[in-house]
Design a protein around this motif. Structure first.
Motif, PDB file in Angstrom:
ATOM      1  N   LYS A   3       0.960  -1.141   0.091  1.00  0.00           N
ATOM      2  CA  LYS A   3       0.072  -0.163  -0.200  1.00  0.00           C
ATOM      3  C   LYS A   3       0.828   1.211  -0.080  1.00  0.00           C
ATOM      4  CE  LYS A   3      -2.332  -0.530   3.710  1.00  0.00           C
ATOM      5  NZ  LYS A   3      -3.471  -0.431   4.566  1.00  0.00           N
ATOM      6  N   LYS A  37      -8.338   1.595   1.485  1.00  0.00           N
ATOM      7  CA  LYS A  37      -7.636   0.365   1.717  1.00  0.00           C
ATOM      8  C   LYS A  37      -7.204  -0.365   0.182  1.00  0.00           C
ATOM      9  CE  LYS A  37      -8.606   0.218   5.888  1.00  0.00           C
ATOM     10  NZ  LYS A  37      -7.706   1.022   6.828  1.00  0.00           N
ATOM     11  N   ARG A  38      -8.024   0.150  -0.812  1.00  0.00           N
ATOM     12  CA  ARG A  38      -7.549  -0.381  -2.090  1.00  0.00           C
ATOM     13  C   ARG A  38      -6.438   0.341  -2.638  1.00  0.00           C
ATOM     14  NH1 ARG A  38     -12.714  -2.068  -5.419  1.00  0.00           N
ATOM     15  NH2 ARG A  38     -11.133  -3.069  -6.641  1.00  0.00           N
ATOM     16  N   GLU A  40      -5.708   1.271  -5.664  1.00  0.00           N
ATOM     17  CA  GLU A  40      -5.854   2.381  -6.839  1.00  0.00           C
ATOM     18  C   GLU A  40      -6.784   3.450  -6.147  1.00  0.00           C
ATOM     19  OE1 GLU A  40      -9.242  -1.264  -6.690  1.00  0.00           O
ATOM     20  OE2 GLU A  40      -7.081  -0.981  -6.433  1.00  0.00           O
ATOM     21  N   HIS A  41      -7.404   3.073  -4.952  1.00  0.00           N
ATOM     22  CA  HIS A  41      -7.921   4.362  -4.338  1.00  0.00           C
ATOM     23  C   HIS A  41      -7.015   5.205  -3.634  1.00  0.00           C
ATOM     24  CE1 HIS A  41     -12.146   2.167  -3.791  1.00  0.00           C
ATOM     25  NE2 HIS A  41     -11.594   2.296  -5.248  1.00  0.00           N
ATOM     26  N   ARG A  42      -6.073   4.718  -3.010  1.00  0.00           N
ATOM     27  CA  ARG A  42      -4.861   5.639  -2.558  1.00  0.00           C
ATOM     28  C   ARG A  42      -4.229   6.338  -3.636  1.00  0.00           C
ATOM     29  NH1 ARG A  42      -1.885   3.678   2.763  1.00  0.00           N
ATOM     30  NH2 ARG A  42      -3.747   3.385   3.928  1.00  0.00           N
TER      31      ARG A  42
END
Length: 86
Positions: A3, A37-38, A40-42
């Motif tokens: 992450k 958490k994902r 791609e979102h971060r």
């Protein structure tokens, strides 16, 4: 895939209309990032933050500090932060 770390670079002084002078996040944005958490979102959040910093100006110190943080945590930096051709 590891992450992406928080965009926070440990300055945490909210002086620019509620935005941190280190990373440009507001307290609400810091809380939101922690909930993502994902990967791609971060990554999308980091991209939004880069644009926010560009709009606000005076955040040229952030990208090198964040790249260093990513390297220390052995995480590939988001493409929007990498120098052209890297």
């Amino acid at each position: 895939m590891k992450k992406l770390p928080s965009p926070c670079i440990d300055v945490c002084k909210f002086r620019r209309e509620g935005h941190c002078i280190g990373c440009s996040m507001t307290k609400a944005q810091k809380k939101l990032f922690k909930s993502l958490k994902r990967p791609e979102h971060r990554a999308a959040f980091i991209d939004m933050l880069i644009h926010q910093q560009g709009d606000m100006g005076r955040y040229s110190h952030w990208a090198p500090a964040y790249l260093k943080k990513c390297a220390k945590k052995d995480v590939k930096a988001p493409p929007g932060l990498l120098p052209k051709g890297a």
